[in-house]
Design a protein around this motif. Structure first.
Motif, PDB file in Angstrom:
ATOM      1  N   ALA A 129      52.225  26.045  25.064  1.00 51.32           N
ATOM      2  CA  ALA A 129      51.100  27.073  23.502  1.00 51.32           C
ATOM      3  C   ALA A 129      51.142  25.987  22.691  1.00 51.32           C
ATOM      4  CB  ALA A 129      52.541  27.879  22.962  1.00 51.32           C
ATOM      5  N   ALA A 130      51.780  24.810  22.479  1.00 58.46           N
ATOM      6  CA  ALA A 130      51.567  23.973  21.545  1.00 58.46           C
ATOM      7  C   ALA A 130      50.393  23.075  22.060  1.00 58.46           C
ATOM      8  CB  ALA A 130      52.729  23.181  21.353  1.00 58.46           C
ATOM      9  N   LYS A 131      49.911  23.486  23.370  1.00 60.64           N
ATOM     10  CA  LYS A 131      49.246  22.308  24.298  1.00 60.64           C
ATOM     11  C   LYS A 131      48.331  23.002  24.585  1.00 60.64           C
ATOM     12  CE  LYS A 131      52.977  19.661  25.894  1.00 60.64           C
ATOM     13  NZ  LYS A 131      53.428  19.894  27.537  1.00 60.64           N
ATOM     14  N   ARG A 132      47.793  24.466  24.203  1.00 58.76           N
ATOM     15  CA  ARG A 132      46.454  25.423  24.586  1.00 58.76           C
ATOM     16  C   ARG A 132      46.027  26.184  23.480  1.00 58.76           C
ATOM     17  NH1 ARG A 132      48.205  27.304  30.026  1.00 58.76           N
ATOM     18  NH2 ARG A 132      49.661  26.211  31.021  1.00 58.76           N
ATOM     19  N   VAL A 133      44.920  27.168  23.896  1.00 55.84           N
ATOM     20  CA  VAL A 133      44.306  27.855  23.521  1.00 55.84           C
ATOM     21  C   VAL A 133      43.998  29.212  23.751  1.00 55.84           C
ATOM     22  CG1 VAL A 133      43.432  26.154  21.851  1.00 55.84           C
ATOM     23  CG2 VAL A 133      42.606  27.087  24.008  1.00 55.84           C
ATOM     24  N   GLY A 134      43.990  29.790  22.769  1.00 52.89           N
ATOM     25  CA  GLY A 134      44.028  31.280  23.990  1.00 52.89           C
ATOM     26  C   GLY A 134      42.221  31.415  23.993  1.00 52.89           C
ATOM     27  N   LEU A 135      41.929  32.484  24.752  1.00 51.26           N
ATOM     28  CA  LEU A 135      40.862  32.598  25.087  1.00 51.26           C
ATOM     29  C   LEU A 135      40.420  34.031  25.246  1.00 51.26           C
ATOM     30  CD1 LEU A 135      39.363  29.806  27.641  1.00 51.26           C
ATOM     31  CD2 LEU A 135      39.727  30.139  25.355  1.00 51.26           C
ATOM     32  N   VAL A 136      40.295  34.462  24.804  1.00 53.89           N
ATOM     33  CA  VAL A 136      39.590  36.342  24.395  1.00 53.89           C
ATOM     34  C   VAL A 136      37.941  36.419  24.974  1.00 53.89           C
ATOM     35  CG1 VAL A 136      39.526  38.489  23.458  1.00 53.89           C
ATOM     36  CG2 VAL A 136      41.618  36.187  22.586  1.00 53.89           C
ATOM     37  N   PHE A 137      37.793  37.074  26.252  1.00 52.67           N
ATOM     38  CA  PHE A 137      36.683  37.616  26.612  1.00 52.67           C
ATOM     39  C   PHE A 137      35.932  38.751  26.248  1.00 52.67           C
ATOM     40  CE2 PHE A 137      38.152  33.509  28.677  1.00 52.67           C
ATOM     41  CZ  PHE A 137      37.854  32.757  29.087  1.00 52.67           C
ATOM     42  N   ARG A 138      35.513  39.207  25.417  1.00 58.19           N
ATOM     43  CA  ARG A 138      34.943  40.656  24.829  1.00 58.19           C
ATOM     44  C   ARG A 138      33.743  40.840  25.873  1.00 58.19           C
ATOM     45  NH1 ARG A 138      37.232  38.867  20.513  1.00 58.19           N
ATOM     46  NH2 ARG A 138      39.765  39.843  19.609  1.00 58.19           N
ATOM     47  N   PRO A 139      33.349  41.799  26.662  1.00 60.78           N
ATOM     48  CA  PRO A 139      32.336  41.916  27.276  1.00 60.78           C
ATOM     49  C   PRO A 139      30.876  42.436  26.169  1.00 60.78           C
ATOM     50  CG  PRO A 139      34.187  42.723  27.960  1.00 60.78           C
ATOM     51  CD  PRO A 139      34.066  42.319  26.947  1.00 60.78           C
ATOM     52  N   THR A 140      29.535  41.512  26.287  1.00 56.56           N
ATOM     53  CA  THR A 140      28.599  42.244  26.085  1.00 56.56           C
ATOM     54  C   THR A 140      28.161  42.988  26.831  1.00 56.56           C
ATOM     55  OG1 THR A 140      27.254  39.636  26.540  1.00 56.56           O
ATOM     56  CG2 THR A 140      28.619  40.038  24.222  1.00 56.56           C
ATOM     57  N   LYS A 141      27.828  42.950  27.923  1.00 54.02           N
ATOM     58  CA  LYS A 141      27.338  42.961  28.807  1.00 54.02           C
ATOM     59  C   LYS A 141      28.195  43.697  30.691  1.00 54.02           C
ATOM     60  CE  LYS A 141      23.267  43.199  32.690  1.00 54.02           C
ATOM     61  NZ  LYS A 141      22.301  42.363  32.594  1.00 54.02           N
ATOM     62  N   VAL A 142      29.126  44.047  30.701  1.00 58.87           N
ATOM     63  CA  VAL A 142      28.831  44.929  32.286  1.00 58.87           C
ATOM     64  C   VAL A 142      28.201  45.516  33.191  1.00 58.87           C
ATOM     65  CG1 VAL A 142      31.321  45.816  33.387  1.00 58.87           C
ATOM     66  CG2 VAL A 142      31.049  45.508  30.397  1.00 58.87           C
ATOM     67  N   VAL A 143      28.272  44.318  34.540  1.00 55.19           N
ATOM     68  CA  VAL A 143      27.887  44.955  35.899  1.00 55.19           C
ATOM     69  C   VAL A 143      29.291  45.168  37.126  1.00 55.19           C
ATOM     70  CG1 VAL A 143      26.514  44.671  37.682  1.00 55.19           C
ATOM     71  CG2 VAL A 143      26.114  43.494  35.206  1.00 55.19           C
ATOM     72  N   SER A 144      29.276  46.691  37.694  1.00 49.50           N
ATOM     73  CA  SER A 144      30.487  46.725  38.327  1.00 49.50           C
ATOM     74  C   SER A 144      29.535  47.075  39.590  1.00 49.50           C
ATOM     75  CB  SER A 144      31.225  47.495  37.895  1.00 49.50           C
ATOM     76  OG  SER A 144      30.376  48.769  37.340  1.00 49.50           O
ATOM     77  N   TRP A 145      30.787  47.061  40.534  1.00 51.70           N
ATOM     78  CA  TRP A 145      30.368  47.820  42.043  1.00 51.70           C
ATOM     79  C   TRP A 145      31.513  47.726  42.917  1.00 51.70           C
ATOM     80  CZ3 TRP A 145      29.597  43.202  40.202  1.00 51.70           C
ATOM     81  CH2 TRP A 145      30.474  41.917  40.877  1.00 51.70           C
ATOM     82  N   ASP A 146      31.525  49.028  43.170  1.00 52.36           N
ATOM     83  CA  ASP A 146      32.556  49.659  44.617  1.00 52.36           C
ATOM     84  C   ASP A 146      31.311  50.065  45.501  1.00 52.36           C
ATOM     85  OD1 ASP A 146      34.891  50.621  46.262  1.00 52.36           O
ATOM     86  OD2 ASP A 146      35.318  51.511  44.568  1.00 52.36           O
ATOM     87  N   HIS A 147      31.363  49.315  47.052  1.00 51.97           N
ATOM     88  CA  HIS A 147      30.613  49.713  47.928  1.00 51.97           C
ATOM     89  C   HIS A 147      31.402  50.480  49.295  1.00 51.97           C
ATOM     90  CE1 HIS A 147      28.004  45.530  48.012  1.00 51.97           C
ATOM     91  NE2 HIS A 147      27.888  46.477  46.896  1.00 51.97           N
ATOM     92  N   SER A 148      32.317  50.940  49.179  1.00 51.30           N
ATOM     93  CA  SER A 148      33.236  51.822  49.444  1.00 51.30           C
ATOM     94  C   SER A 148      33.114  53.076  49.048  1.00 51.30           C
ATOM     95  CB  SER A 148      34.731  51.487  49.143  1.00 51.30           C
ATOM     96  OG  SER A 148      35.457  51.972  48.209  1.00 51.30           O
ATOM     97  N   LYS A 149      32.718  53.475  47.731  1.00 53.42           N
ATOM     98  CA  LYS A 149      31.408  54.911  47.309  1.00 53.42           C
ATOM     99  C   LYS A 149      30.036  55.133  48.452  1.00 53.42           C
ATOM    100  CE  LYS A 149      32.905  54.255  42.734  1.00 53.42           C
ATOM    101  NZ  LYS A 149      31.989  54.257  40.888  1.00 53.42           N
ATOM    102  N   LEU A 150      29.716  54.365  48.804  1.00 52.03           N
ATOM    103  CA  LEU A 150      29.136  54.193  50.172  1.00 52.03           C
ATOM    104  C   LEU A 150      29.232  55.134  51.814  1.00 52.03           C
ATOM    105  CD1 LEU A 150      26.056  50.895  49.449  1.00 52.03           C
ATOM    106  CD2 LEU A 150      26.184  53.780  47.927  1.00 52.03           C
ATOM    107  N   GLY A 151      30.760  55.261  51.238  1.00 55.66           N
ATOM    108  CA  GLY A 151      31.330  55.656  52.699  1.00 55.66           C
ATOM    109  C   GLY A 151      30.734  55.047  54.038  1.00 55.66           C
ATOM    110  N   GLY A 152      30.012  53.597  53.903  1.00 53.76           N
ATOM    111  CA  GLY A 152      30.634  52.475  55.508  1.00 53.76           C
ATOM    112  C   GLY A 152      28.719  52.449  55.507  1.00 53.76           C
ATOM    113  N   THR A 153      28.505  53.320  54.578  1.00 55.25           N
ATOM    114  CA  THR A 153      26.712  52.879  54.409  1.00 55.25           C
ATOM    115  C   THR A 153      26.436  52.444  54.182  1.00 55.25           C
ATOM    116  OG1 THR A 153      25.904  55.026  53.109  1.00 55.25           O
ATOM    117  CG2 THR A 153      26.257  55.467  56.033  1.00 55.25           C
ATOM    118  N   TYR A 154      24.661  51.358  54.450  1.00 57.00           N
ATOM    119  CA  TYR A 154      24.039  50.978  53.384  1.00 57.00           C
ATOM    120  C   TYR A 154      23.199  52.047  53.379  1.00 57.00           C
ATOM    121  CZ  TYR A 154      27.236  47.848  55.333  1.00 57.00           C
ATOM    122  OH  TYR A 154      28.093  46.764  56.139  1.00 57.00           O
TER     123      TYR A 154
END
Length: 154
Positions: A129-154
């Motif tokens: 910890a003496a050699k490091r810093v922490g990084l906190v990533f706070r989203p301003t925009k979130v983009v997500s996807w789950d292709h399995s929700k399409l049931g195998g179709t495109y």
């Protein structure tokens, strides 16, 4: 409903996905204006993620110039299985030694799966910890996807 709306994750699904996965790719902007991309282990908290890294790392130098990053967490081995979350983030650089050590301890526990191992490694974590810093990533925009929700179709 658009196909995009069909594959989008809910905020709870985003949180669950980030909690399930283990590696995030973090992109910062280097001094030449080109992206600098690195993998990190992380701690999820909803759609916010936290990690630690060496203070002298290139990503920290980049974040000191511009405290913004894009973070990608993705899973799946075929198109119909692809799931992911892209987070455009403002980034806090943590320089408080106690907070950095707490991040390191939590990372040790998450990635070893053992509170006992994390406790046993506490002296090592404090030294790191003496050699490091922490990084906190706070989203301003979130983009997500789950292709399995399409049931195998495109």
């Amino acid at each position: 409903m658009s196909r995009r709306d069909q594959i989008k994750l809910t905020p709870q699904e985003v949180a669950d996905f980030l909690a399930q996965e283990k590696v995030a790719s973090v992109a910062t902007i280097g001094r030449t204006g080109r992206p600098h991309l690195v993998p990190v282990w992380y701690l999820p908290d909803g759609s916010t993620i936290t990690t630690w890294t060496y203070e002298s790392s290139q990503k920290v130098a980049n974040l000191r110039r511009l405290a913004q990053a894009t973070v990608l967490v993705e899973a799946g081995t075929s198109y119909e299985e692809l799931r992911g979350v892209s987070l455009e983030c403002d980034v806090e650089i943590v320089e408080d030694g106690e907070r950095i050590a707490a991040i390191g301890s939590a990372l040790t526990e998450r990635y070893t799966g053992s509170a006992e191992v994390a406790a046993a490694a506490s002296q090592f974590v404090r030294a790191q910890a003496a050699k490091r810093v922490g990084l906190v990533f706070r989203p301003t925009k979130v983009v997500s996807w789950d292709h399995s929700k399409l049931g195998g179709t495109y």
